[in-house]
Write a protein that holds these residues in place. Structure first.
Motif, PDB file in Angstrom:
ATOM      1  N   HIS A 189      23.551  -3.567   0.903  1.00  0.00           N
ATOM      2  CA  HIS A 189      24.253  -2.720   1.871  1.00  0.00           C
ATOM      3  C   HIS A 189      25.294  -1.892   1.141  1.00  0.00           C
ATOM      4  O   HIS A 189      25.922  -2.370   0.188  1.00  0.00           O
ATOM      5  CB  HIS A 189      24.938  -3.604   2.913  1.00  0.00           C
ATOM      6  N   ILE A 190      25.474  -0.667   1.623  1.00  0.00           N
ATOM      7  CA  ILE A 190      26.512   0.187   1.062  1.00  0.00           C
ATOM      8  C   ILE A 190      27.108   1.043   2.159  1.00  0.00           C
ATOM      9  O   ILE A 190      26.404   1.443   3.084  1.00  0.00           O
ATOM     10  CB  ILE A 190      25.953   1.067  -0.083  1.00  0.00           C
ATOM     11  N   ARG A 191      28.395   1.300   2.085  1.00  0.00           N
ATOM     12  CA  ARG A 191      29.066   2.191   3.034  1.00  0.00           C
ATOM     13  C   ARG A 191      29.045   3.616   2.494  1.00  0.00           C
ATOM     14  O   ARG A 191      28.964   3.833   1.292  1.00  0.00           O
ATOM     15  CB  ARG A 191      30.512   1.739   3.242  1.00  0.00           C
ATOM     16  N   TRP A 192      29.130   4.576   3.415  1.00  0.00           N
ATOM     17  CA  TRP A 192      29.160   5.977   2.991  1.00  0.00           C
ATOM     18  C   TRP A 192      30.466   6.335   2.302  1.00  0.00           C
ATOM     19  O   TRP A 192      30.514   7.263   1.484  1.00  0.00           O
ATOM     20  CB  TRP A 192      28.949   6.912   4.178  1.00  0.00           C
ATOM     21  N   SER A 193      31.534   5.628   2.613  1.00  0.00           N
ATOM     22  CA  SER A 193      32.821   5.893   1.971  1.00  0.00           C
ATOM     23  C   SER A 193      33.293   4.646   1.256  1.00  0.00           C
ATOM     24  O   SER A 193      32.943   3.540   1.623  1.00  0.00           O
ATOM     25  CB  SER A 193      33.848   6.322   3.017  1.00  0.00           C
ATOM     26  N   GLY A 194      34.091   4.863   0.224  1.00  0.00           N
ATOM     27  CA  GLY A 194      34.604   3.735  -0.529  1.00  0.00           C
ATOM     28  C   GLY A 194      33.587   3.176  -1.499  1.00  0.00           C
ATOM     29  O   GLY A 194      32.520   3.749  -1.703  1.00  0.00           O
ATOM     30  N   ALA A 195      33.907   2.044  -2.071  1.00  0.00           N
ATOM     31  CA  ALA A 195      33.063   1.445  -3.105  1.00  0.00           C
ATOM     32  C   ALA A 195      32.429   0.141  -2.637  1.00  0.00           C
ATOM     33  O   ALA A 195      31.944  -0.640  -3.440  1.00  0.00           O
ATOM     34  CB  ALA A 195      33.893   1.194  -4.355  1.00  0.00           C
ATOM     35  N   THR A 196      32.393  -0.073  -1.321  1.00  0.00           N
ATOM     36  CA  THR A 196      31.911  -1.356  -0.815  1.00  0.00           C
ATOM     37  C   THR A 196      30.399  -1.444  -0.837  1.00  0.00           C
ATOM     38  O   THR A 196      29.702  -0.580  -0.307  1.00  0.00           O
ATOM     39  CB  THR A 196      32.393  -1.553   0.632  1.00  0.00           C
ATOM     40  N   SER A 197      29.895  -2.500  -1.467  1.00  0.00           N
ATOM     41  CA  SER A 197      28.466  -2.804  -1.435  1.00  0.00           C
ATOM     42  C   SER A 197      28.308  -4.314  -1.448  1.00  0.00           C
ATOM     43  O   SER A 197      29.181  -5.036  -1.929  1.00  0.00           O
ATOM     44  CB  SER A 197      27.731  -2.157  -2.605  1.00  0.00           C
ATOM     45  N   TYR A 198      27.205  -4.758  -0.889  1.00  0.00           N
ATOM     46  CA  TYR A 198      26.932  -6.182  -0.787  1.00  0.00           C
ATOM     47  C   TYR A 198      25.474  -6.445  -1.136  1.00  0.00           C
ATOM     48  O   TYR A 198      24.612  -5.589  -0.910  1.00  0.00           O
ATOM     49  CB  TYR A 198      27.208  -6.683   0.631  1.00  0.00           C
ATOM     50  N   TYR A 199      25.219  -7.639  -1.635  1.00  0.00           N
ATOM     51  CA  TYR A 199      23.870  -8.010  -2.040  1.00  0.00           C
ATOM     52  C   TYR A 199      23.543  -9.418  -1.580  1.00  0.00           C
ATOM     53  O   TYR A 199      24.406 -10.281  -1.484  1.00  0.00           O
ATOM     54  CB  TYR A 199      23.731  -7.954  -3.564  1.00  0.00           C
ATOM     55  N   ALA A 200      22.273  -9.635  -1.335  1.00  0.00           N
ATOM     56  CA  ALA A 200      21.804 -10.993  -1.112  1.00  0.00           C
ATOM     57  C   ALA A 200      21.900 -11.755  -2.431  1.00  0.00           C
ATOM     58  O   ALA A 200      21.749 -11.171  -3.510  1.00  0.00           O
ATOM     59  CB  ALA A 200      20.368 -10.975  -0.614  1.00  0.00           C
ATOM     60  N   ASP A 201      22.128 -13.042  -2.331  1.00  0.00           N
ATOM     61  CA  ASP A 201      22.243 -13.864  -3.550  1.00  0.00           C
ATOM     62  C   ASP A 201      20.988 -13.757  -4.415  1.00  0.00           C
ATOM     63  O   ASP A 201      21.069 -13.779  -5.643  1.00  0.00           O
ATOM     64  CB  ASP A 201      22.484 -15.322  -3.172  1.00  0.00           C
ATOM     65  N   SER A 202      19.848 -13.623  -3.765  1.00  0.00           N
ATOM     66  CA  SER A 202      18.582 -13.615  -4.485  1.00  0.00           C
ATOM     67  C   SER A 202      18.375 -12.375  -5.347  1.00  0.00           C
ATOM     68  O   SER A 202      17.533 -12.387  -6.245  1.00  0.00           O
ATOM     69  CB  SER A 202      17.421 -13.742  -3.493  1.00  0.00           C
TER      70      SER A 202
END
Length: 120
Positions: free
Chosen positions: A47-60
């Motif tokens: 996942h990533i937001r359009w603004s900022g540096a936020t991203s997330y990933y599944a552990d796998s």
């Protein structure tokens, strides 16, 4: 909002693929990638937001996959490295509004999916 995913294909284990999702329309705050393997439920990938540096990933996929965006082009890419046979799935991009980023119910629009097959 319309989403068009591309870039899937067949690759050997250890190889790389890059998926791309082009979005038309605005109003959503981020994008996500999910995947669904045969006989399994759809699962969150990144996942990533359009603004900022936020991203997330599944552990796998943490450390192997990288999600990135191009705000000017309204595209989100998923670079997948060190692919494993268990990464084989149909990958979907989706437009996110709010709420828990890993919950597919918080994504309102979905692309058509692109198949990634990793051979051993």
């Amino acid at each position: 909002v319309q989403l068009q995913a591309s870039g899937g294909g067949l690759v050997q284990a250890g190889g790389s693929l890059r998926l791309s999702c082009a979005a038309s329309g605005r109003g959503f705050s981020g994008m996500g990638w999910f995947r669904q393997a045969p006989g399994k439920e759809r699962e969150f990938v990144a996942h990533i937001r359009w603004s900022g540096a936020t991203s997330y990933y599944a552990d796998s996929v943490q450390g192997r996959f990288t999600i990135s965006r191009d705000n000017a082009k309204n595209t989100v890419d998923l670079q997948m490295n060190s692919l494993k046979p268990e990464d084989t799935a149909v990958y979907y991009c989706a437009a996110y509004w709010s709420g828990r980023y890993y919950n597919s119910e918080n994504y309102k629009y979905w692309g058509q999916g692109t198949l990634v097959t990793v051979s051993s």
